[in-house]
Motif scaffolding. Structure first.
Motif, PDB file in Angstrom:
ATOM      1  N   LEU A 197      -4.967  -0.185 -13.237  1.00  0.00           N
ATOM      2  CA  LEU A 197      -3.987  -1.106 -12.648  1.00  0.00           C
ATOM      3  C   LEU A 197      -2.555  -0.585 -12.730  1.00  0.00           C
ATOM      4  O   LEU A 197      -1.708  -0.974 -11.928  1.00  0.00           O
ATOM      5  CB  LEU A 197      -4.082  -2.469 -13.338  1.00  0.00           C
ATOM      6  CG  LEU A 197      -5.348  -3.282 -13.039  1.00  0.00           C
ATOM      7  CD1 LEU A 197      -5.482  -4.461 -13.994  1.00  0.00           C
ATOM      8  CD2 LEU A 197      -5.353  -3.776 -11.595  1.00  0.00           C
ATOM      9  N   SER A 198      -2.280   0.277 -13.698  1.00  0.00           N
ATOM     10  CA  SER A 198      -0.906   0.777 -13.835  1.00  0.00           C
ATOM     11  C   SER A 198      -0.590   1.905 -12.853  1.00  0.00           C
ATOM     12  O   SER A 198       0.565   2.346 -12.782  1.00  0.00           O
ATOM     13  CB  SER A 198      -0.661   1.264 -15.262  1.00  0.00           C
ATOM     14  OG  SER A 198      -1.506   2.358 -15.553  1.00  0.00           O
ATOM     15  N   LEU A 199      -1.575   2.374 -12.113  1.00  0.00           N
ATOM     16  CA  LEU A 199      -1.400   3.419 -11.081  1.00  0.00           C
ATOM     17  C   LEU A 199      -0.774   4.695 -11.657  1.00  0.00           C
ATOM     18  O   LEU A 199      -0.096   5.432 -10.948  1.00  0.00           O
ATOM     19  CB  LEU A 199      -0.524   2.903  -9.933  1.00  0.00           C
ATOM     20  CG  LEU A 199      -0.979   1.640  -9.196  1.00  0.00           C
ATOM     21  CD1 LEU A 199       0.059   1.230  -8.154  1.00  0.00           C
ATOM     22  CD2 LEU A 199      -2.314   1.865  -8.503  1.00  0.00           C
ATOM     23  N   VAL A 210       0.844  -1.203   0.000  1.00  0.00           N
ATOM     24  CA  VAL A 210       0.000   0.000   0.000  1.00  0.00           C
ATOM     25  C   VAL A 210       0.880   1.254   0.000  1.00  0.00           C
ATOM     26  O   VAL A 210       0.611   2.213  -0.745  1.00  0.00           O
ATOM     27  CB  VAL A 210      -0.976  -0.008   1.209  1.00  0.00           C
ATOM     28  CG1 VAL A 210      -1.678   1.336   1.348  1.00  0.00           C
ATOM     29  CG2 VAL A 210      -2.010  -1.121   1.044  1.00  0.00           C
ATOM     30  N   THR A 211       1.939   1.243   0.801  1.00  0.00           N
ATOM     31  CA  THR A 211       2.848   2.401   0.854  1.00  0.00           C
ATOM     32  C   THR A 211       3.469   2.656  -0.519  1.00  0.00           C
ATOM     33  O   THR A 211       3.514   3.800  -0.984  1.00  0.00           O
ATOM     34  CB  THR A 211       3.961   2.158   1.899  1.00  0.00           C
ATOM     35  OG1 THR A 211       3.363   1.795   3.130  1.00  0.00           O
ATOM     36  CG2 THR A 211       4.822   3.400   2.098  1.00  0.00           C
ATOM     37  N   MET A 212       3.936   1.581  -1.142  1.00  0.00           N
ATOM     38  CA  MET A 212       4.536   1.716  -2.473  1.00  0.00           C
ATOM     39  C   MET A 212       3.520   2.277  -3.474  1.00  0.00           C
ATOM     40  O   MET A 212       3.835   3.193  -4.242  1.00  0.00           O
ATOM     41  CB  MET A 212       5.044   0.359  -2.948  1.00  0.00           C
ATOM     42  CG  MET A 212       5.666   0.387  -4.321  1.00  0.00           C
ATOM     43  SD  MET A 212       5.331  -1.099  -5.275  1.00  0.00           S
ATOM     44  CE  MET A 212       3.605  -0.912  -5.654  1.00  0.00           C
ATOM     45  N   ALA A 213       2.312   1.726  -3.450  1.00  0.00           N
ATOM     46  CA  ALA A 213       1.276   2.167  -4.397  1.00  0.00           C
ATOM     47  C   ALA A 213       0.956   3.647  -4.189  1.00  0.00           C
ATOM     48  O   ALA A 213       0.838   4.407  -5.160  1.00  0.00           O
ATOM     49  CB  ALA A 213       0.016   1.317  -4.223  1.00  0.00           C
ATOM     50  N   VAL A 214       0.830   4.056  -2.933  1.00  0.00           N
ATOM     51  CA  VAL A 214       0.534   5.464  -2.624  1.00  0.00           C
ATOM     52  C   VAL A 214       1.659   6.360  -3.134  1.00  0.00           C
ATOM     53  O   VAL A 214       1.411   7.418  -3.734  1.00  0.00           O
ATOM     54  CB  VAL A 214       0.299   5.647  -1.096  1.00  0.00           C
ATOM     55  CG1 VAL A 214       0.308   7.123  -0.713  1.00  0.00           C
ATOM     56  CG2 VAL A 214      -1.016   4.996  -0.681  1.00  0.00           C
ATOM     57  N   GLN A 215       2.889   5.925  -2.924  1.00  0.00           N
ATOM     58  CA  GLN A 215       4.033   6.739  -3.363  1.00  0.00           C
ATOM     59  C   GLN A 215       4.078   6.855  -4.888  1.00  0.00           C
ATOM     60  O   GLN A 215       4.407   7.910  -5.423  1.00  0.00           O
ATOM     61  CB  GLN A 215       5.348   6.131  -2.847  1.00  0.00           C
ATOM     62  CG  GLN A 215       5.527   6.242  -1.344  1.00  0.00           C
ATOM     63  CD  GLN A 215       5.623   7.677  -0.856  1.00  0.00           C
ATOM     64  OE1 GLN A 215       5.910   8.598  -1.623  1.00  0.00           O
ATOM     65  NE2 GLN A 215       5.365   7.890   0.426  1.00  0.00           N
ATOM     66  N   ILE A 216       3.755   5.772  -5.577  1.00  0.00           N
ATOM     67  CA  ILE A 216       3.754   5.813  -7.052  1.00  0.00           C
ATOM     68  C   ILE A 216       2.654   6.748  -7.542  1.00  0.00           C
ATOM     69  O   ILE A 216       2.869   7.558  -8.452  1.00  0.00           O
ATOM     70  CB  ILE A 216       3.589   4.390  -7.641  1.00  0.00           C
ATOM     71  CG1 ILE A 216       4.889   3.606  -7.452  1.00  0.00           C
ATOM     72  CG2 ILE A 216       3.217   4.433  -9.119  1.00  0.00           C
ATOM     73  CD1 ILE A 216       4.804   2.142  -7.839  1.00  0.00           C
ATOM     74  N   VAL A 217       1.484   6.662  -6.916  1.00  0.00           N
ATOM     75  CA  VAL A 217       0.376   7.539  -7.314  1.00  0.00           C
ATOM     76  C   VAL A 217       0.733   8.992  -6.999  1.00  0.00           C
ATOM     77  O   VAL A 217       0.484   9.893  -7.808  1.00  0.00           O
ATOM     78  CB  VAL A 217      -0.935   7.108  -6.607  1.00  0.00           C
ATOM     79  CG1 VAL A 217      -2.029   8.139  -6.831  1.00  0.00           C
ATOM     80  CG2 VAL A 217      -1.386   5.746  -7.121  1.00  0.00           C
ATOM     81  N   ARG A 218       1.336   9.213  -5.837  1.00  0.00           N
ATOM     82  CA  ARG A 218       1.717  10.581  -5.443  1.00  0.00           C
ATOM     83  C   ARG A 218       2.736  11.189  -6.399  1.00  0.00           C
ATOM     84  O   ARG A 218       2.713  12.384  -6.673  1.00  0.00           O
ATOM     85  CB  ARG A 218       2.316  10.568  -4.038  1.00  0.00           C
ATOM     86  CG  ARG A 218       1.261  10.717  -2.938  1.00  0.00           C
ATOM     87  CD  ARG A 218       1.922  10.819  -1.582  1.00  0.00           C
ATOM     88  NE  ARG A 218       2.794  11.983  -1.503  1.00  0.00           N
ATOM     89  CZ  ARG A 218       3.713  12.158  -0.540  1.00  0.00           C
ATOM     90  NH1 ARG A 218       3.867  11.254   0.399  1.00  0.00           N
ATOM     91  NH2 ARG A 218       4.453  13.232  -0.501  1.00  0.00           N
TER      92      ARG A 218
END
Lengths: 178, 457
Positions: free
Chosen positions: B207-209, A122-130
């Motif tokens: 899915l690719s964010l 989740v942390t990684m995903a949030v950072q990528i989105v950010r």
């Protein structure tokens, strides 16, 4: 919030696209000399680049600490789930403990791993989105091995010309301002 | 080391760089091709597999309606095909984690075309394994009794039951496997978002964010992969150990042994690697991926399989040797039934397929570089490992301590239909996944090409 948006509107992105064989280090060194704040220079590539440019928005990542903390919380949750509920709903069996350390250990271990892995993800995903907030140039040729360098700076920044010249000298296939 | 200082300042000559560049374009088109081109054979395979899955669903529905008596399960044998299948599929699921995880940790260059195939295998086999828990429940509509939540009935799952450990472990493993599969897929999803048109595109966009391949994104991704790889290998070992505890912590003759959990882990890796080799062969053959799944990969997989074959043989011998030397009557009854009694034919076929033939064949270097040969060995090992799971469960339950209670077990048509359906379901998930996910990690393959470690065929 409004200030942030208007500040973003005052920004522009200079994007240079380079062939795969272009040496990156001289370009990065020159950009480093210009003392850009962290996060304003981004390199886009189809694969991770082994040698990371020094000092261009390249802080340490603390993902490992997040994993450790999440794991500790998971461990506590597991203890409460297996041990705590055994105390709340006691099953009296002759000669056996109400709270069994080995069972609490097994459940706690699994919960520790579950919390650690999920939180890390989740942390990684949030950072990528950010990281999407930073203006980065795109080009489909990056998927073919080309390298993109994006520099985000104020519209009035006098260094714009210097950056464009730098990209041109380094052999950029394309230089765009967005 | 010079090559590591700057990714583009490699020792390759310009011609070599040009070749690499072209290889990247080729990798993009070759590895996306299976997702973009669909022939009639594909639909035929999907239809056949779907029919088999429907047949299994029908058999299960019939069993739910008419009761668990439709199976061959009866006193003293309450565990049969369903639990054997559960153990088998959990075992197969270890392939992805072991191969992908261990090869990533050791930074083995030849992992690149294998990891995705193996990780998908993990996820799908865990799904099938989890289904067998529900099938085995009988009164499946009461499944929520297993979930710990406060309720008016003051009923709470008993964590002393090894089956509750299973529930926790399988849930953790399934969740972790999904995450472990998804993380390296993010850059590939971004590639598909930019390349694939039609109804799939919105899915890839989500899915690719919003991935754009910046070094910040790559760093977060790399760090997450490194951390989760280590954790998931630890989870993998714990999960099959816990499945082994289902047997080992009981006092049933033939089960109560300290070697059962590690023996289960090794057996799981054995069947898992065999399944991965089968997958490698079929994908290479079907989609002509000879440039990516090369003979060297079969050779290296063959070496790993040989190692695991030896390890499995050692564990098996130790387990039987200790029981035989101890000579405890209850234990000997089970052992005699397996070695010389009614289970002997299955047992010796299992030894032949699981140990002797793989040991001899995989010791020959030329055989290891023969993909079809490895496919045959893979099929043999999987058949043998399924027999082995049956032989762990049935003979022990069929010979309780009191002789008058001994029994026999043979699966009913309901069980066999569900068993066949489970294999079909696994294959169906895999065949459908081919159209949504690149079977070989594109970015990792490109990384291998660009870093100049792309070996010649």
């Amino acid at each position: 919030m409004a200030d942030t948006k208007s500040a973003e509107r005052r920004k522009k992105v200079i994007f240079g696209l380079f062939e795969p064989k272009t040496p990156m280090r001289p370009i990065i060194d020159r950009l480093n000399e210009m003392k850009f704040p962290a996060g304003t220079v981004e390199i886009s590539s189809a694969v991770p680049i082994l040698a990371q440019p020094v000092g261009v928005g390249w802080g340490r990542l603390h993902l490992f600490h997040v994993t450790m903390i999440a794991g500790a919380i998971g461990l506590l949750f597991g203890i409460l789930l297996a041990g705590g509920t055994a105390l709340l709903y006691p099953l009296r069996t002759g000669g056996k403990p109400i709270v069994s350390p080995s069972i609490v250990g097994i459940i706690s271990y699994e919960m520790m791993m579950l919390f650690a892995i999920v939180t890390t993800f989740v942390t990684m995903a949030v950072q990528i989105v950010r990281s999407r907030r930073a203006g980065v140039g795109c080009d489909p040729r990056i998927d073919e091995g080309f390298i993109g360098i994006s520099v985000r700076l104020d519209r009035e920044d006098p260094r714009s010309g210097t950056i464009r010249d730098l990209f041109q000298e380094a052999g950029a296939v394309e230089v765009e301002t967005e | 080391m010079e090559a590591r200082k700057d990714f583009f300042l490699t020792k390759q000559k310009r011609a070599g760089e040009r070749a690499h560049w072209e290889l990247i374009q080729k990798a993009n088109s070759d590895l996306l091709a299976p997702m973009l081109r669909t022939g009639p054979a594909y639909y035929l395979i999907v239809a056949i597999l779907a029919l088999l899955v429907l047949a299994a669903a029908g058999a299960w529905t019939y069993m739910i309606q008419t009761g668990i008596g439709q199976t061959g399960l009866h006193p003293p044998i309450f565990w049969g095909i369903f639990i054997a299948s559960f153990v088998f599929w959990v075992g197969v699921s270890h392939s992805g984690t072991f191969i992908s995880g261990v090869l990533r940790i050791s930074n083995a260059e030849w992992r690149r075309p294998i990891t995705r195939i193996a990780e998908l295998m993990t996820l799908f086999s865990v799904i099938v394994a989890a289904l067998f828990i529900f099938v085995h429940l009988g009164r499946v509509w009461r499944f929520y009794y297993l979930i710990p939540y406060p309720n008016q009935r003051e009923i709470w799952p008993n964590f002393r039951s090894p089956l509750m450990w299973d529930a926790a472990a399988i849930f953790t493993y399934a969740t972790s496997s999904l995450i472990y599969l998804y993380i390296p897929l993010i850059p590939d999803f971004a590639l598909m978002r930019d390349r694939v048109t039609g109804w799939r595109r919105p899915f890839y966009r989500v899915l690719s964010l919003g991935w754009r391949g910046t070094q910040t994104e790559w760093r977060w991704l790399g760090m997450a992969i490194r951390i989760i790889t280590i954790l998931i290998v630890m989870v993998m070992i714990s999960v099959h150990s816990i499945v082994g505890f289902d047997f080992a912590v009981s006092l049933v003759p033939g089960w109560h042994s300290t070697i059962i959990p590690p023996y289960f882990v090794v057996g799981a890796i054995h069947s898992g690697m065999a399944t991965v080799v089968m997958g490698l062969y079929l994908l290479r053959k079907t989609y002509r991926l000879h440039d990516y799944i090369r003979l060297e990969h079969f050779d290296k997989m063959g070496k790993l399989m040989l190692l695991i074959t030896l390890l499995w043989g050692y564990f098996y011998f130790v387990e039987r040797q200790v029981v035989w030397f101890g000579g405890i009557p209850d234990e000997m009854t089970v052992l005699d039934a397996i070695l010389y009694g009614s289970y002997a034919p299955q047992h010796w076929v299992m030894i032949l397929f699981n140990f002797l033939i793989p040991l001899i064949a995989l010791s020959i270097p030329r055989f290891r570089r023969w993909p079809l040969g490895l496919l045959v060995i893979g099929v043999m090992i999987n058949i043998a490992m399924y027999i082995e799971r049956i032989l762990v469960i049935v003979p022990s339950l069929a010979h309780p301590r009191l002789e008058y209670a001994w029994g026999r077990y043979f699966p009913s048509w309901v069980e066999l239909t569900i068993l066949v359906g489970s294999f079909a379901f696994f294959l169906l998930l895999y065949v459908l996944a081919i159209k949504f996910v690149p079977m070989i990690s594109i970015w990792e393959e490109k990384e291998g090409i660009l870093h100049g470690r792309h070996e010649e065929r």
